[in-house]
Design a protein around this motif. Structure first.
Motif, PDB file in Angstrom:
ATOM      1  N   PHE A 190      31.140  57.100   8.922  1.00 18.72           N
ATOM      2  CA  PHE A 190      30.241  56.006   9.293  1.00 18.72           C
ATOM      3  C   PHE A 190      31.046  54.722   9.157  1.00 18.72           C
ATOM      4  O   PHE A 190      31.590  54.435   8.093  1.00 18.72           O
ATOM      5  N   ALA A 191      31.156  53.983  10.274  1.00 18.38           N
ATOM      6  CA  ALA A 191      31.990  52.782  10.302  1.00 18.38           C
ATOM      7  C   ALA A 191      31.106  51.545  10.320  1.00 18.38           C
ATOM      8  O   ALA A 191      30.257  51.385  11.208  1.00 18.38           O
ATOM      9  N   SER A 192      31.328  50.687   9.334  1.00 18.13           N
ATOM     10  CA  SER A 192      30.574  49.438   9.257  1.00 18.13           C
ATOM     11  C   SER A 192      31.232  48.435  10.213  1.00 18.13           C
ATOM     12  O   SER A 192      32.452  48.274  10.199  1.00 18.13           O
ATOM     13  N   GLU A 193      30.443  47.736  11.009  1.00 20.09           N
ATOM     14  CA  GLU A 193      31.029  46.949  12.114  1.00 20.09           C
ATOM     15  C   GLU A 193      32.016  45.864  11.649  1.00 20.09           C
ATOM     16  O   GLU A 193      32.951  45.529  12.343  1.00 20.09           O
ATOM     17  N   THR A 194      31.748  45.302  10.453  1.00 19.62           N
ATOM     18  CA  THR A 194      32.667  44.336   9.841  1.00 19.62           C
ATOM     19  C   THR A 194      32.672  42.977  10.542  1.00 19.62           C
ATOM     20  O   THR A 194      33.668  42.545  11.135  1.00 19.62           O
ATOM     21  N   ARG A 195      31.535  42.295  10.478  1.00 22.31           N
ATOM     22  CA  ARG A 195      31.491  40.892  10.895  1.00 22.31           C
ATOM     23  C   ARG A 195      32.370  40.083   9.957  1.00 22.31           C
ATOM     24  O   ARG A 195      32.490  40.450   8.785  1.00 22.31           O
ATOM     25  N   PRO A 196      33.029  38.996  10.384  1.00 18.50           N
ATOM     26  CA  PRO A 196      32.851  38.415  11.710  1.00 18.50           C
ATOM     27  C   PRO A 196      33.799  38.922  12.807  1.00 18.50           C
ATOM     28  O   PRO A 196      33.512  38.733  13.975  1.00 18.50           O
ATOM     29  N   VAL A 197      34.919  39.569  12.447  1.00 17.45           N
ATOM     30  CA  VAL A 197      35.913  39.886  13.493  1.00 17.45           C
ATOM     31  C   VAL A 197      35.702  41.287  14.085  1.00 17.45           C
ATOM     32  O   VAL A 197      36.332  41.666  15.052  1.00 17.45           O
ATOM     33  N   LEU A 198      34.824  42.064  13.473  1.00 19.62           N
ATOM     34  CA  LEU A 198      34.400  43.345  14.033  1.00 19.62           C
ATOM     35  C   LEU A 198      35.497  44.413  14.102  1.00 19.62           C
ATOM     36  O   LEU A 198      35.534  45.217  15.042  1.00 19.62           O
ATOM     37  N   GLN A 199      36.351  44.433  13.074  1.00 23.27           N
ATOM     38  CA  GLN A 199      37.412  45.455  13.077  1.00 23.27           C
ATOM     39  C   GLN A 199      36.829  46.874  13.039  1.00 23.27           C
ATOM     40  O   GLN A 199      37.438  47.808  13.564  1.00 23.27           O
ATOM     41  N   GLY A 200      35.672  47.017  12.389  1.00 29.83           N
ATOM     42  CA  GLY A 200      35.055  48.341  12.321  1.00 29.83           C
ATOM     43  C   GLY A 200      34.525  48.771  13.677  1.00 29.83           C
ATOM     44  O   GLY A 200      34.792  49.873  14.155  1.00 29.83           O
ATOM     45  N   ALA A 201      33.770  47.880  14.294  1.00 26.17           N
ATOM     46  CA  ALA A 201      33.150  48.199  15.594  1.00 26.17           C
ATOM     47  C   ALA A 201      34.201  48.354  16.688  1.00 26.17           C
ATOM     48  O   ALA A 201      34.120  49.257  17.528  1.00 26.17           O
ATOM     49  N   ARG A 202      35.202  47.460  16.683  1.00 28.61           N
ATOM     50  CA  ARG A 202      36.159  47.448  17.796  1.00 28.61           C
ATOM     51  C   ARG A 202      37.317  48.426  17.605  1.00 28.61           C
ATOM     52  O   ARG A 202      37.770  49.044  18.558  1.00 28.61           O
ATOM     53  N   LEU A 203      37.802  48.534  16.355  1.00 31.27           N
ATOM     54  CA  LEU A 203      39.073  49.236  16.133  1.00 31.27           C
ATOM     55  C   LEU A 203      38.901  50.627  15.503  1.00 31.27           C
ATOM     56  O   LEU A 203      39.486  51.601  15.974  1.00 31.27           O
ATOM     57  N   THR A 204      38.095  50.685  14.421  1.00 29.29           N
ATOM     58  CA  THR A 204      37.941  51.980  13.740  1.00 29.29           C
ATOM     59  C   THR A 204      37.275  52.998  14.663  1.00 29.29           C
ATOM     60  O   THR A 204      37.736  54.139  14.789  1.00 29.29           O
ATOM     61  N   THR A 205      36.221  52.586  15.345  1.00 26.21           N
ATOM     62  CA  THR A 205      35.552  53.529  16.256  1.00 26.21           C
ATOM     63  C   THR A 205      36.511  53.918  17.383  1.00 26.21           C
ATOM     64  O   THR A 205      36.602  55.085  17.753  1.00 26.21           O
ATOM     65  N   TRP A 206      37.260  52.954  17.901  1.00 28.43           N
ATOM     66  CA  TRP A 206      38.184  53.206  19.025  1.00 28.43           C
ATOM     67  C   TRP A 206      39.221  54.249  18.645  1.00 28.43           C
ATOM     68  O   TRP A 206      39.422  55.231  19.348  1.00 28.43           O
ATOM     69  N   GLU A 207      39.878  54.021  17.479  1.00 32.53           N
ATOM     70  CA  GLU A 207      40.965  54.962  17.177  1.00 32.53           C
ATOM     71  C   GLU A 207      40.441  56.322  16.727  1.00 32.53           C
ATOM     72  O   GLU A 207      41.041  57.348  17.064  1.00 32.53           O
ATOM     73  N   LEU A 208      39.303  56.361  16.029  1.00 30.25           N
ATOM     74  CA  LEU A 208      38.789  57.673  15.609  1.00 30.25           C
ATOM     75  C   LEU A 208      38.244  58.463  16.803  1.00 30.25           C
ATOM     76  O   LEU A 208      38.407  59.683  16.880  1.00 30.25           O
ATOM     77  N   MET A 209      37.620  57.760  17.731  1.00 35.96           N
ATOM     78  CA  MET A 209      37.104  58.462  18.924  1.00 35.96           C
ATOM     79  C   MET A 209      38.244  59.043  19.758  1.00 35.96           C
ATOM     80  O   MET A 209      38.149  60.137  20.294  1.00 35.96           O
ATOM     81  N   LYS A 210      39.349  58.301  19.851  1.00 33.29           N
ATOM     82  CA  LYS A 210      40.541  58.785  20.566  1.00 33.29           C
ATOM     83  C   LYS A 210      41.024  60.112  19.991  1.00 33.29           C
ATOM     84  O   LYS A 210      41.521  60.982  20.699  1.00 33.29           O
TER      85      LYS A 210
END
Ligand code: MRU
Length: 347
Positions: A190-210
């Motif tokens: 479970f990835a927390s989106e991580t406001r304000p820069v959104l590293q969780g939403a943008r990066l963690t989900t991206w690399e794990l989904m890959k």
């Protein structure tokens, strides 16, 4: 079972330049940038095009080695003066992640005993490459140790991106998920989106989904509800600096998750390499916490979401006190309890 897993990388040395994956553009665009001058490297770190403690260190090391190639002097004394100046310049790009200073100072030490400028230039490149190669192995070892704390079917919460693109490969907090995938062990992240820069939403989900890792995105304010209703078994996070007593600076929001983990009586793990441990910093109170531009809070993807002129507080990191940390996982193993003693023993 040994599955082949796609694990992205973010930094590459190319002799005349450094190629980085522009993490500011992910996940909408996969853009690679060529950093040819030291000011490009400083700007890339400052503006989070490359981010994550170990990746910052690796990029800065390459940046310093690259800059040194253009010094027009035969005097080793003059060479070292120029190197120190460039080291200080790159060190001013971000204040919290100690890996930046660790990597730059490792480069300076590598040329302490060289006898010529030519030898120094080659040594610096060699040392920077070693830092990157070693980090990949270190992250794999962290992943192996961390994986021993989880069992098939576990649901684990993380924040920010302590993944492959934040390191040479594998990541720290995300390393166990790649290794689990390779070994056919099912873990749910479970990835927390991580406001304000959104590293969780943008990066963690991206690399794990890959990589085909099972990942679910939540907003930061959903953490308590998610732990309660989804039966989260543990929280695992990375670190930007671990003080001598175990207090740990990591992305803003980490401290809140540690408090939640305590309230729900689930383990809270910090995964980090030895290069993130700073024995010269006694406690968390001594760690400099970066404060970033107000725009990161008042805007999302360039769109204003708060009234013009509103007062903003934007600390990029917080410090989790050692007593909330169940264990610290490094490449040398898992430590618990008296961190002051256990951390000192690692070196
Ligand atoms: O501001 P960032 O994106 O550089 O912050 C990154 C983090 O807080 C990470 O958790 C930390 O650097 C560990 S990366 C393996």
């Amino acid at each position: 079972m040994n599955e082949t897993v796609t694990i992205p990388r973010s930094v590459e040395w190319n002799e005349t330049h450094i190629t980085i994956l522009n993490q500011q553009k992910l996940p909408l665009e996969t853009e690679y940038l060529e950093l040819k001058e030291i000011k490009d490297v400083w700007e890339a770190i400052f503006s989070l095009k490359v981010r994550g403690a170990p990746a910052i260190g690796i990029t800065a090391a390459y940046g310093l080695a690259l800059a040194a190639q253009s010094y027009q002097t035969e005097s080793i004394i003059k060479f070292k003066q120029l190197l120190q100046k460039d080291r200080d310049y790159l060190a001013s790009s971000r204040p919290t992640a100690v890996n930046l200073f660790w990597a730059l100072d490792r480069l300076l030490s590598s040329v302490e005993n060289v006898s010529s400028v030519n030898e120094a230039k080659t040594t610096l490149i060699h040392e920077a490459i070693c830092i990157q190669i070693e980090d990949e192995e270190v992250c794999r070892q962290i992943g192996e140790h961390a994986l021993s704390l989880f069992k098939d079917g576990d649901k684990i919460l993380t924040i920010c991106n302590a993944g492959s693109i934040a390191t040479a490969k594998y990541g720290t907090a995300l390393a166990p998920f790649y290794l689990a995938k390779e070994k056919g062990i099912e873990l749910k992240v479970f990835a927390s989106e991580t406001r304000p820069v959104l590293q969780g939403a943008r990066l963690t989900t991206w690399e794990l989904m890959k990589a085909g890792v099972d990942v679910t995105l939540i907003t930061d304010n959903m953490a308590a509800q998610t732990i309660l209703t989804k039966g989260i078994n543990a929280v695992i996070v990375g670190a930007d600096r671990i003080a001598a007593n175990g207090d740990t600076a990591n992305k803003i929001g980490t401290f809140g998750l540690a408090l939640l983990a305590k309230a729900f009586n689930i383990p809270f793990y910090v995964a980090a390499p030895l290069s993130t441990i700073d024995l010269k910093t006694n406690t968390g109170a001594d760690i400099p916490i970066e404060e970033r531009n107000a725009d990161e809070v008042t805007h999302i993807s360039g769109t204003r979401i708060a009234p013009e002129g509103v007062k903003v507080y934007n600390p990029a990191f917080d410090v989790t006190p050692n007593e909330l940390i169940t264990a610290i996982i490094t490449e040398k193993g898992i430590i618990r309890g008296n961190y002051t003693e256990a951390l000192a023993n690692l070196f």
